[in-house]
Design a protein around this motif. Sequence first.
Motif, PDB file in Angstrom:
ATOM      1  N   LEU A   1      49.210  96.026  20.808  1.00  0.00           N
ATOM      2  CA  LEU A   1      50.568  96.201  21.313  1.00  0.00           C
ATOM      3  C   LEU A   1      51.080  94.865  21.831  1.00  0.00           C
ATOM      4  N   PRO A   2      52.395  94.654  21.815  1.00  0.00           N
ATOM      5  CA  PRO A   2      52.948  93.397  22.319  1.00  0.00           C
ATOM      6  C   PRO A   2      52.645  93.184  23.803  1.00  0.00           C
TER       7      PRO A   2
ATOM      8  N   LYS B   1      61.172  93.847  31.379  1.00  0.00           N
ATOM      9  CA  LYS B   1      59.936  93.433  30.713  1.00  0.00           C
ATOM     10  C   LYS B   1      60.276  93.038  29.274  1.00  0.00           C
ATOM     11  N   LYS B   2      60.006  91.798  28.923  1.00  0.00           N
ATOM     12  CA  LYS B   2      60.348  91.306  27.595  1.00  0.00           C
ATOM     13  C   LYS B   2      59.078  91.017  26.784  1.00  0.00           C
ATOM     14  N   ILE B   3      59.132  91.351  25.491  1.00  0.00           N
ATOM     15  CA  ILE B   3      58.031  91.016  24.588  1.00  0.00           C
ATOM     16  C   ILE B   3      57.942  89.499  24.474  1.00  0.00           C
ATOM     17  N   LEU B   4      56.724  88.969  24.608  1.00  0.00           N
ATOM     18  CA  LEU B   4      56.532  87.522  24.523  1.00  0.00           C
ATOM     19  C   LEU B   4      56.217  87.104  23.085  1.00  0.00           C
TER      20      LEU B   4
ATOM     21  N   ILE C   1      54.496  87.357  17.205  1.00  0.00           N
ATOM     22  CA  ILE C   1      54.554  88.176  18.416  1.00  0.00           C
ATOM     23  C   ILE C   1      53.217  88.094  19.131  1.00  0.00           C
ATOM     24  N   LEU C   2      53.255  87.875  20.425  1.00  0.00           N
ATOM     25  CA  LEU C   2      52.031  87.833  21.221  1.00  0.00           C
ATOM     26  C   LEU C   2      51.540  89.264  21.414  1.00  0.00           C
ATOM     27  N   GLN C   3      50.393  89.584  20.814  1.00  0.00           N
ATOM     28  CA  GLN C   3      49.859  90.938  20.877  1.00  0.00           C
ATOM     29  C   GLN C   3      48.402  90.923  21.331  1.00  0.00           C
ATOM     30  N   ARG C   4      48.005  92.016  21.988  1.00  0.00           N
ATOM     31  CA  ARG C   4      46.631  92.158  22.482  1.00  0.00           C
ATOM     32  C   ARG C   4      46.145  93.567  22.178  1.00  0.00           C
ATOM     33  N   PRO C   5      44.820  93.764  22.080  1.00  0.00           N
ATOM     34  CA  PRO C   5      44.295  95.103  21.814  1.00  0.00           C
ATOM     35  C   PRO C   5      44.816  96.127  22.814  1.00  0.00           C
ATOM     36  N   ALA C   6      45.177  97.296  22.307  1.00  0.00           N
ATOM     37  CA  ALA C   6      45.777  98.348  23.138  1.00  0.00           C
ATOM     38  C   ALA C   6      44.736  99.216  23.840  1.00  0.00           C
ATOM     39  N   GLY C   7      43.451  98.917  23.650  1.00  0.00           N
ATOM     40  CA  GLY C   7      42.410  99.677  24.342  1.00  0.00           C
ATOM     41  C   GLY C   7      41.862 100.821  23.495  1.00  0.00           C
TER      42      GLY C   7
END
Length: 509
Positions: free
Chosen positions: A340-341, A352-355, A362-368
Amino acid sequence: MQVREFELVRGKAHTGKKGWIVRFDGVDSLDEARQIVGSAVLVKTEDRPELEEDEIYSLDLVGMSVIVKDTGKLVGTVAQVFNFGGGDLLQVMVGSAENAVQTNSENPDSTPSRQHVWIPFAEDIVPDIDMESREMWITPPKGLLEDWKEKKKLQRRITAAKKVLHEMEQGHILEGLLSGDKLEKASLAEQIAGIDFQLFKHAMHSVSKQVDSMSKNVLAKSSLRKNVMRIPRETLMNHGEKGKNVFSDEFSKGREILQKSKAAIVLITNGSDSDIVDAEFQRLLNSFSELMKVEENHISPPFIIISPDNHVDSVRNYLVENDYFGFDNQKVWVLEEMKLPVVSLSSELMSKKILLKSPWEILQRPAGTGAIFSSLSSNKILESFNATGIEYVQICSLSDELVLGHPLLFGAASSRGVDVGIKLRKTSDKTENGFDLILSIDHLNKMCRDVAKARFSAHPEQHEHVEHVDGQWVAVQPEAPNSHRLSTDVTSVLDSCSPDKLCVMQIVE
């Protein structure tokens, strides 16, 4: 536009070049020839040379219907015919013939906005043509027609995503689509289309409010529950040979579930080194193979592996090299973990803005681990489970105490009629790392179809990024945490499970 009529006196092919050297009656000097340079030369249909029996003028293909020979399905209508040096190429506008035809065969960029597919005009692909009915039948090789379908799906997702982004006031990430080269813009488009916006919107709302979690103290309260099953560790790790008399009903029920193909397994790997992952796989999957050898009439259960994006290829290769460790390779999926972003720090939801790492990334990281439910749904695996009659699914993570597909675990959940069975090991009042759950298909459907049941948390992180300011991209290098990673845990299943539908399987020494 001036139209002049000339008579062709003679002509010959220009050797080595795609052209002809011709002479027209009435054009007798160099100056007269210069006056018609760049002009289009047209020939009346009735004046064209007669063709051999198996010859066709390319222009006559325009407007013909294209039909798949095996199915009779209409693909579309030939709009233009091009030749870039490798033979004629048909540009077929998908769907009905309305507004499909264009005759500008000199300019491939002058195509209509409708979706099109390219079909080589070769005998093995276009074996039959009926000039009277204006139809051609094709035998397309695998993949020829699938590409445009995928592009069409991608375009629909991007269109829908743009609408959602504007509604969420996140339109700034669309700026990259207006600049950059073709590959950069295509990469950004794919990233946008790949976002699970239903889950993302829920995550943004979820982190803005505190939700009590039943899963936090499940082990501490397990001794007070009626549905507690204490299993000796030796019974589990030795495939249950020394405990079958004690748990005979559970073993019997579990074996029945496995033998009748009513069970599935989902394994979520972590981001450890690939050598460690391989070692865990070897132990786990060899252990599963040994376990299945003692089970009569065993049919391989569906096996889904969720891995970090940089591990997916190595996991697939590892499975192939080891002949899938006894699993049916038609029932094995290796999926990339959902991301997710990352959003900026703010107490206000709409602030809250998407980086963006760059204008096109798009800066994204694992959503868990809790994102597994959206992954199963979006990849149509849940649909497959329901269609094939799966009743129970093991969802687990890598750990040194994990056993895949153990009949005792499936049988324990089934014999007690619970929706969730959770395996816990208690040593010195500490719970083992990782998780091991058995979910009924009913509860899995509930979790997959209602993303609101996923409980999210926001984790502060520090990330460099870019911002679009006054028409310019500006790099931002923070000196403190400036963003939130949105993450959900698989134990969210406990929050939506009635206490009487939960079974704790406590592993004891």
